[in-house]
Design a protein around this motif. Structure first.
Motif, PDB file in Angstrom:
ATOM      1  N   GLY A 104       0.705  -1.070   0.085  1.00  0.00           N
ATOM      2  CA  GLY A 104      -0.201  -0.102   0.101  1.00  0.00           C
ATOM      3  C   GLY A 104       0.870   1.115  -0.216  1.00  0.00           C
ATOM      4  O   GLY A 104       0.851   2.213  -1.284  1.00  0.00           O
ATOM      5  N   TRP A 105       1.475   1.322   0.970  1.00  0.00           N
ATOM      6  CA  TRP A 105       2.622   2.481   1.209  1.00  0.00           C
ATOM      7  C   TRP A 105       3.838   3.049  -0.115  1.00  0.00           C
ATOM      8  O   TRP A 105       3.824   3.802  -0.439  1.00  0.00           O
ATOM      9  CB  TRP A 105       3.477   2.802   1.785  1.00  0.00           C
ATOM     10  N   THR A 106       3.760   1.356  -1.289  1.00  0.00           N
ATOM     11  CA  THR A 106       4.753   2.283  -2.577  1.00  0.00           C
ATOM     12  C   THR A 106       4.047   2.812  -2.924  1.00  0.00           C
ATOM     13  O   THR A 106       5.219   3.163  -4.023  1.00  0.00           O
ATOM     14  CB  THR A 106       5.832   0.823  -3.022  1.00  0.00           C
ATOM     15  N   VAL A 111      -4.347  -2.896   9.136  1.00  0.00           N
ATOM     16  CA  VAL A 111      -5.660  -2.718   8.556  1.00  0.00           C
ATOM     17  C   VAL A 111      -5.653  -1.167   8.293  1.00  0.00           C
ATOM     18  O   VAL A 111      -6.350  -0.527   6.662  1.00  0.00           O
ATOM     19  CB  VAL A 111      -6.600  -3.679   9.023  1.00  0.00           C
ATOM     20  N   GLU A 112      -5.599  -0.062   9.285  1.00  0.00           N
ATOM     21  CA  GLU A 112      -5.713   0.589   9.419  1.00  0.00           C
ATOM     22  C   GLU A 112      -5.346   1.119   8.558  1.00  0.00           C
ATOM     23  O   GLU A 112      -5.418   1.908   7.341  1.00  0.00           O
ATOM     24  CB  GLU A 112      -5.598   1.185  10.629  1.00  0.00           C
ATOM     25  N   ASP A 113      -3.658   0.733   8.081  1.00  0.00           N
ATOM     26  CA  ASP A 113      -3.365   1.884   6.955  1.00  0.00           C
ATOM     27  C   ASP A 113      -3.623   1.393   5.269  1.00  0.00           C
ATOM     28  O   ASP A 113      -3.506   2.443   4.775  1.00  0.00           O
ATOM     29  CB  ASP A 113      -1.892   1.018   7.033  1.00  0.00           C
ATOM     30  N   LEU A 169      -3.466   6.321   2.078  1.00  0.00           N
ATOM     31  CA  LEU A 169      -4.302   7.155   0.721  1.00  0.00           C
ATOM     32  C   LEU A 169      -3.968   8.107   1.068  1.00  0.00           C
ATOM     33  O   LEU A 169      -4.601   9.431  -0.017  1.00  0.00           O
ATOM     34  CB  LEU A 169      -5.171   6.587   1.023  1.00  0.00           C
ATOM     35  N   LEU A 170      -3.730   8.896   2.342  1.00  0.00           N
ATOM     36  CA  LEU A 170      -4.103  10.745   2.619  1.00  0.00           C
ATOM     37  C   LEU A 170      -3.121  11.111   1.397  1.00  0.00           C
ATOM     38  O   LEU A 170      -3.902  12.820   1.061  1.00  0.00           O
ATOM     39  CB  LEU A 170      -3.015  10.601   4.288  1.00  0.00           C
ATOM     40  N   GLY A 171      -2.158  11.002   1.277  1.00  0.00           N
ATOM     41  CA  GLY A 171      -1.155  11.691   0.132  1.00  0.00           C
ATOM     42  C   GLY A 171      -1.724  12.041  -0.847  1.00  0.00           C
ATOM     43  O   GLY A 171      -2.202  13.013  -1.872  1.00  0.00           O
ATOM     44  N   TYR A 174      -4.608   3.463  15.601  1.00  0.00           N
ATOM     45  CA  TYR A 174      -4.417   2.765  15.325  1.00  0.00           C
ATOM     46  C   TYR A 174      -5.006   2.013  16.379  1.00  0.00           C
ATOM     47  O   TYR A 174      -5.270   2.038  17.418  1.00  0.00           O
ATOM     48  CB  TYR A 174      -3.275   2.096  15.750  1.00  0.00           C
ATOM     49  N   GLY A 175      -6.073   0.487  15.973  1.00  0.00           N
ATOM     50  CA  GLY A 175      -7.256   0.082  16.737  1.00  0.00           C
ATOM     51  C   GLY A 175      -8.156   0.423  15.940  1.00  0.00           C
ATOM     52  O   GLY A 175      -9.357  -0.500  16.706  1.00  0.00           O
ATOM     53  N   GLU A 176      -8.806   1.253  15.203  1.00  0.00           N
ATOM     54  CA  GLU A 176     -10.061   1.990  15.580  1.00  0.00           C
ATOM     55  C   GLU A 176     -10.604   0.629  14.236  1.00  0.00           C
ATOM     56  O   GLU A 176     -12.126   0.579  13.992  1.00  0.00           O
ATOM     57  CB  GLU A 176     -10.131   3.222  14.531  1.00  0.00           C
ATOM     58  N   GLY A 177      -9.978  -0.217  13.350  1.00  0.00           N
ATOM     59  CA  GLY A 177     -10.071  -0.698  12.367  1.00  0.00           C
ATOM     60  C   GLY A 177     -10.430  -0.574  10.765  1.00  0.00           C
ATOM     61  O   GLY A 177     -10.397   0.687  10.697  1.00  0.00           O
TER      62      GLY A 177
END
Length: 794
Positions: free
Chosen positions: A140-142, A208-210, A215-217, A227-230
């Protein structure tokens, strides 16, 4: 921001920078190993961790940066203090910008070897299978690390260079489905929320939150990390931020996040490419930007609309005079529909804007393609009929209108509620076919389909829709209905428009302007827009009151006045701009329009570089109020010049203008197409370089691709005759003329989907007779045969 500074002894030190003091730096993109393998912030701070596997990546990055004359590097494993939740949150929210600001990004593919040497083009081809298998393209990050930097260099597991983003762009495009234009530098903001999200659909993250945070940027938004919100809560917050910050509805985001289903995603991508539907979101966003806040609420709060939205399936027809604001109102309605469908399982929305400025949006076929694509992207399963069709002949056979209708019907049946908006039916070039399609859709009698349409009150449309729409749902946008919206628009322009707010400071004067415009508007937004543009040019109150006292009574008279006010020195430029925008085969960028001005097909050479507008936006000054620029803004999107309203072209080609003061601006379609064809060919003839063309040619010559792709289309429309542009075309169509080779390099009619290939030689292309016959240029074929060309040539 913390950066690593390379020391002389191959050591690194952490240096913190604040504000605008950040020096040039390189940045690393990689996939993480185990937690114990990677070097942390604390490791660097305490000068330990050199024996960790991950330290080799940092050492390589530092040495490569030194070779590139950079003293600083950024590596995510050790330049963020992850023990501080505040610093971690700030870093993740800033990461896209950090990659964007880097001088160069080194992408380390730890699972790709580089055992190939020799010719780079062969190397890229042979490396393709290995690149396709690399996990770097699955994380995802790449994705943002690929898109954000202007320069990305790829390296193998042995630290050998594989190539850069530009030379590998075709392979990267095939792997990621990211458009080539984005890989070449187009801002991601030019693309819809749905399309941007589709680029990440096959990517995974450890947490999973990531899946949302990475996608924020890409959506240019900021939000706190929890983190932990799901997964679902992170997604909902992402949707909310996207809608608020960008004004674009992310209605399909939740339905597009699925447990990794590569087979479905691959099939969907294949079908979407095969259908090649035009994107109506461009029209939606443009109309939404033009809308003034709180306008159109009278309709959203009306009983017919409320019943239509939440009651039994029905259709609404909104009709009115030219310029009464139908398209702006449709954007208001669409925004409400998308919000209504958002996060409601099974409720879907699709829309289409017919557009006189865009040939691809003037027929029933592309409308159906667009609706099908939108419904597909909101569906959990792929419609098998389309999947089968797209597989036939490897996608070389396109679907028939009946196939598209059948697919639309079956997908609508699968949803709980379907909302369809179709704007500007009167701007469809084949209205009889469109009306038959609408009658067919109504004949399905689906109880879950809600349809809303807008148009002028044309007889053929009225006769067709009276069988589809109940009389109480045929709503005329009369003057008294839209007057409040017009009044709101006038007040907003007077207060916010830089050219007009000088009058808005005086309450009495503002009331005087408002009263005069409301009296003369007769329900026409378009008329009011033009008058405000004129009032903005008044330099004092005397000029203002003179203008208010002589407001033209009709839209025709308004256009007459605008055209007659164009300076004599600008006449040739104005007529070229208006002809091109009225008859171009696709919308033109402002940079292309700047070059249009410099082409005169009656002279040799046709193109004069010295006549190109230094400031492309001056086209707007030359043709004030008659053209508009869309796609501009802080997002850095491409600026496209278009005629400001359908009524502008309608007036320019009408008999009415011939009887007015602006008669010399009258346009006849075949003559305009002939002029544009001659101009395109004249533009292409300047390219007399036989050896391979440099890649920056398309950057320097803005109109090259349009001219290459569409000159033949304009020639067909012009009903080309030997005595007119036939000889100019013949000058281009000679194997001895390098311009002929360069035309095919820029646009190969045999491969209309392909990117320009500037290294083609004469051995790679066919003879002129082949292409002219293929393109349907009968007169030119006849002229070639008169010259005894080889008819048996391959």
């Amino acid at each position: 921001m913390h950066l690593l500074q390379l020391q002389d002894n191959d050591q690194f030190s952490l240096v913190e920078f604040v504000g605008n003091s950040i020096p040039p730096y390189a940045i690393l993109s990689h996939t993480w190993g185990s937690k114990d393998d990677e070097v942390s912030f604390q490791d660097i701070k305490n000068n330990v961790g050199k024996k960790k596997v991950g330290y080799q990546k940092i050492r390589f990055c530092g040495r490569q940066a030194k070779d590139d004359d950079l003293a600083f590097i950024w590596v995510d494993t050790c330049c963020i203090d992850k023990t501080s939740s505040a610093e971690l949150s700030e870093a993740i929210n800033s990461m896209f910008q950090w990659y964007q600001n880097a001088k160069i990004c080194y992408a380390y593919l730890s699972d790709v070897s580089n055992e190939i040497s020799g010719d780079e083009s062969q190397s890229v081809h042979k490396q393709k299978p290995a690149l396709q298998q690399s996990k770097w393209f699955t994380r995802g990050w790449t994705l943002q690390e690929l898109l954000a930097p202007a320069s990305v260099e790829f390296f193998s597991k042995d630290w050998e260079r594989l190539g850069n983003k530009q030379c590998l762009k075709q392979t990267i495009h095939e792997i990621t489905k990211v458009p080539l234009e984005v890989l070449e530098g187009d801002p991601v903001s030019m693309y819809s929320v749905e399309e941007r999200f589709s680029w990440a659909s096959n990517r995974q993250t450890t947490r999973v939150e990531d899946e949302s945070y990475c996608l924020l940027g890409i959506f240019d938004i900021h939000m706190p990390l929890i983190y932990g919100e799901g997964k679902e809560k992170a997604l909902k917050r992402l949707q909310k931020e996207v809608k608020e910050s960008q004004g674009e509805i992310a209605a399909t985001l939740s339905r597009n996040i699925k447990a990794n289903n590569p087979a479905r995603d691959a099939s969907l991508s294949k079908i979407l490419r095969w259908l090649a539907a035009p994107d109506p979101s461009v029209n939606y966003q443009k109309a939404l930007k033009q809308r003034q806040q709180d306008t159109g609420l009278w309709f959203l709060e009306s009983e017919p609309y409320t019943n239509w939205k939440v009651g039994a399936a029905s259709s609404i027809w909104l009709y009115g005079i030219p310029g009464c604001g139908k398209t702006i109102l449709s954007s208001t309605v669409l925004q409400d529909i998308l919000q209504h469908c958002d996060m409601k399982l099974g409720q879907v929305a699709a829309y289409f804007y017919f557009d006189f400025n865009d040939v691809q949006k003037q027929h029933a076929d592309p409308m159906l393609r667009s609706l099908v694509c939108q419904l597909l992207q909101q569906s959990v399963e792929i419609f098998t009929g389309l999947d089968t069709l797209s597989s036939h002949d490897d996608g070389r056979r396109q679907p028939s209108l009946d196939s598209l209708l059948d697919a639309t019907r079956q997908m609508m049946q699968k949803a709980s509620q379907v909302y369809i908006l179709l704007d500007a039916l009167d701007e469809c070039a084949q209205r009889a076919e469109l009306m038959e399609v609408l009658r067919t859709m109504a004949g399905w009698q689906l109880e879950n389909v809600h349809m809303i349409m807008t148009s002028r009150k044309e007889r053929d449309i009225e006769n067709s829709l009276e069988r589809i729409v109940d009389p109480q749902n045929s709503i005329c946008l009369q003057s008294e209905i839209v007057d409040k919206d017009i009044q709101q628009y006038v007040r907003e322009r007077l207060s916010s428009d830089n050219a007009l707010n000088k009058w808005g400071k005086d309450t009495a004067l503002q009331h005087e302007i408002e009263t005069a415009l409301m009296k003369g508007s007769k329900g026409m937004f378009r008329w009011v827009v033009c008058q405000l543009d004129t009032l903005g040019k008044c330099r004092n109150r005397a000029m203002l009151r003179k203008s208010l006292a002589s407001l033209p009574p009709t839209l025709d008279k308004t256009y007459d006045r605008i055209l007659c006010a164009i300076a004599e020195d600008d006449f040739d430029y104005a007529i070229r701009i208006l002809q091109w925008l009225a008859f171009s085969d696709r919308p033109l960028s402002v940079e292309e329009v700047a070059e249009v001005i410099a082409i005169d097909g009656t002279r040799d050479p046709a193109f004069d570089r010295d006549e190109v507008l230094e400031d492309p936006s001056e086209a707007l000054d030359i043709c004030s109020s008659l053209i508009s620029i869309s796609g501009a803004g802080d997002d850095g999107g491409k600026q496209v010049a278009v005629l400001a309203h359908y009524s502008v072209k309608e007036y320019l080609v009408s008999d009415r203008i011939r009887n007015g003061q602006a008669a010399r601006y009258w346009m006849q379609d075949t003559a305009c197409h002939s002029m544009i064809a001659r101009a395109c060919v004249g533009y292409l003839i300047q390219f007399q370089q036989a050896e391979p063309i440099e890649g920056d040619m398309l950057t320097r010559f803005k109109l090259a691709q349009y001219s290459a792709r569409f000159w033949a289309s304009h020639a067909r429309w012009s009903k080309v005759r030997k005595s007119e542009i036939g000889q100019v075309v013949m000058d281009l169509l000679s194997m001895e003329n390098a311009a002929y080779l360069n035309w095919i390099r820029l646009y190969d009619p045999d491969q209309p989907w392909a990117e320009p290939y500037l290294k083609k030689s004469l051995r790679d292309i066919a003879a002129p007779l082949y292409y002219t016959a293929y393109l349907g240029l009968e007169t030119v074929v006849e002229m070639l045969l008169d010259k005894d060309v080889e008819v048996n040539a391959q």
